[in-house]
Design a protein around this motif. Structure first.
Motif, PDB file in Angstrom:
ATOM      1  N   ASP A   1       0.828  -1.195   0.000  1.00  0.00           N
ATOM      2  CA  ASP A   1       0.000   0.000   0.000  1.00  0.00           C
ATOM      3  C   ASP A   1       0.870   1.255   0.000  1.00  0.00           C
ATOM      4  N   GLU A   2       0.204   2.415   0.210  1.00  0.00           N
ATOM      5  CA  GLU A   2       0.905   3.689   0.153  1.00  0.00           C
ATOM      6  C   GLU A   2       1.956   3.824   1.257  1.00  0.00           C
TER       7      GLU A   2
ATOM      8  N   GLN B   1       5.048   2.042   0.188  1.00  0.00           N
ATOM      9  CA  GLN B   1       5.725   2.859  -0.818  1.00  0.00           C
ATOM     10  C   GLN B   1       6.409   4.049  -0.170  1.00  0.00           C
TER      11      GLN B   1
END
Length: 489
Positions: free
Chosen positions: A237-238, A241
């Motif tokens: 997910d973000e 990242q």
């Protein structure tokens, strides 16, 4: 380290202001709103349906009774009782729950199915009966005291004349109890869901904020100077990242810090050597009382050479600093051939003194977007090095040619060359293959770094390789400028 740990502790966010609590409250508020809607909307809709159905049913029953009684010009208690008790009550599904009143035109009760009330011959002081005697149909329903209380009234008409009114009343506790049970079950389910959501929101928000907390702790650790620290967050997910971007950023920071420390160390070392020489020479002059003039001149000449070396190092350091921090200069189309001619003319005395032959093969129409000073600096550094680090009687070959959308500048020499192991490092600041020879030639170890960084600023690239059978070959590639409205590619 203790101060850093103290700073981390003092920056701990209170739970009431934490994002974990905000996430948990957000989940709880959303679910609470959904459950509130679930506990009110179905019940209200169900009540409306019940109200409508019961009012319609009672109205229909009242109309049927009124139509059945409208067979003669007058109503009597006997005829009404005979019809309702004899044939009507047996056909009604809700006969056990309803009460039927029939009145004459003056609202006097002719019939009441609830015998215990003993209302016969009394007046029905009901608003529904009054409205019915005026010719209106009336129906209503409400929920009160744990039961659905519904009523309807309609006039009994004979040839357009109101001869009485029929009033029907129903008290339905069974259906009200069913709706109450549904509402109670919904409330129980809602409580269970609330508890589950509360637990899940705490778990999920804690899992989410734990990952954010890991990132926050990593940022604080790196802020304290521990650039080797990395954060590990799984998932795709973000946040994962973001953790990857953070690790790449710390990689860059660590590399930059290592380069900075090495640069400061190398710069200090390079500046310390000529300063120490100057200090030693000046002390020698001052401490020697009877030094002859030729020796003094030699010492002063050496001091001048070391001072010149300091000046060259300082100028190149300033050049690198400006390149690292200054805004890019406005680039214009520059003919590289003209710049190379100027550099060759400038280096001719040095080449003749060193018995080096400079050969040029310069093509026309090799134009790039850059500044003339930057191109001059690139060419001068490469060609000066080719002359300085060559052998007596050697050659320097400078070629310029266009190749598709590139302009290629090549500088070759016939010197001793650069070992393969040193080729990847020669563009590092202060790196020199042969330090003793570089100092003797006045080198600072910064020229090739300036060449590489300057070329990059203008979209170019520098490569180096050994030249067979001897010497070194440098090649600089620039994007070619198209004069006919073309742009840099």
């Amino acid at each position: 380290m203790e101060e850093a740990e103290k700073t981390r502790k003092t920056e701990k966010i209170p739970f009431r202001r934490s994002i974990q609590l905000k996430f948990a409250l957000s989940y709880i508020v959303i679910i609470a709103a959904v459950l509130a809607l679930l506990n009110t909307y179905p019940v209200l809709v169900s009540q409306d349906l019940v109200f409508h159905s019961k009012a319609s049913l009672l109205q229909s029953q009242a109309t049927v009774i009124a139509n059945s009684l409208a067979l003669s010009a007058t109503l009597t208690a006997d005829t009404v009782r005979e019809y309702i008790d004899g044939s009507l009550m047996g056909s009604l599904d809700n006969a056990g729950r309803i009460r039927i009143l029939v009145t004459d035109p003056s609202a006097r009760v002719l019939y009441d199915s609830d015998e215990y009330r003993a209302t016969q011959n009394r007046y029905a002081l009901l608003s529904e009966v009054t409205a019915a005697l005026k010719g209106y149909d009336v129906a209503a329903s409400e929920y009160r005291d744990g039961a659905f209380r519904s009523r309807a009234a309609t006039p009994v008409m004979y040839r357009g004349v109101t001869i009485g009114a029929v009033y029907v009343y129903e008290n339905d506790a069974d259906q009200a109890r069913l709706l109450t049970d549904i509402q109670s079950n919904l409330r129980t389910i809602s409580i269970v869901i609330c508890v589950v959501v509360l637990i899940m929101s705490i778990v999920f928000s804690k899992a989410l904020t734990r990952r954010i907390g890991d990132l926050l702790r990593a940022i604080r650790i790196v802020r304290e100077g521990e650039y080797s620290h990395r954060v590990s967050i799984r998932g795709g997910d973000e946040l994962s990242q973001l953790a990857g971007e953070f690790n790449q950023l710390t990689d860059r920071l660590q590399t930059t810090e290592e380069v900075r420390r090495r640069f400061v160390s190398d710069a200090s070392h390079e500046l310390k050597t000529p300063l120490a020489s100057i200090r030693l020479l000046t002390d020698s002059i001052l401490q020697t009382e009877e030094m002859d003039m030729p020796t003094v001149k030699d010492f002063v000449s050496d001091i001048g050479e070391e001072a010149g070396r300091l000046t060259r190092i300082s100028e190149k350091l300033l050049t690198l600093t400006r390149m690292d921090s200054a805004a890019p200069l406005e680039r214009v189309p520059v003919n590289v051939r003209d710049v190379l001619e100027k550099v060759r003319h400038m280096l001719t005395p040095l080449a003749e003194e060193s018995r080096i032959t400079v050969e040029t093969e310069l093509a026309e129409d090799c134009v790039v977007l850059a500044t003339e000073d930057d191109l001059y600096q690139i060419a001068f550094n490469l060609m000066e090095n080719a002359v300085k680090y060559n052998v007596p009687g050697g050659r320097v070959v400078v070629s310029l040619r266009g190749m598709g959308d590139l302009v290629l500048l090549t500088v070759e020499d016939t010197g001793v060359g650069i070992p393969e192991a040193d080729l990847p490092k020669i563009f590092d600041r202060f790196y020199r293959v042969d330090k003793a020879r570089s100092r003797a030639a006045g080198g600072t170890g910064l020229g090739l770094s300036i060449v590489r960084d300057t070329a990059r600023q203008h979209g170019g690239a520098v490569t180096v390789c050994r030249r067979e059978p001897e010497g070194t070959r440098f090649e600089v590639a620039f994007p070619r400028y198209e004069p006919k409205g073309g742009e840099e590619r």
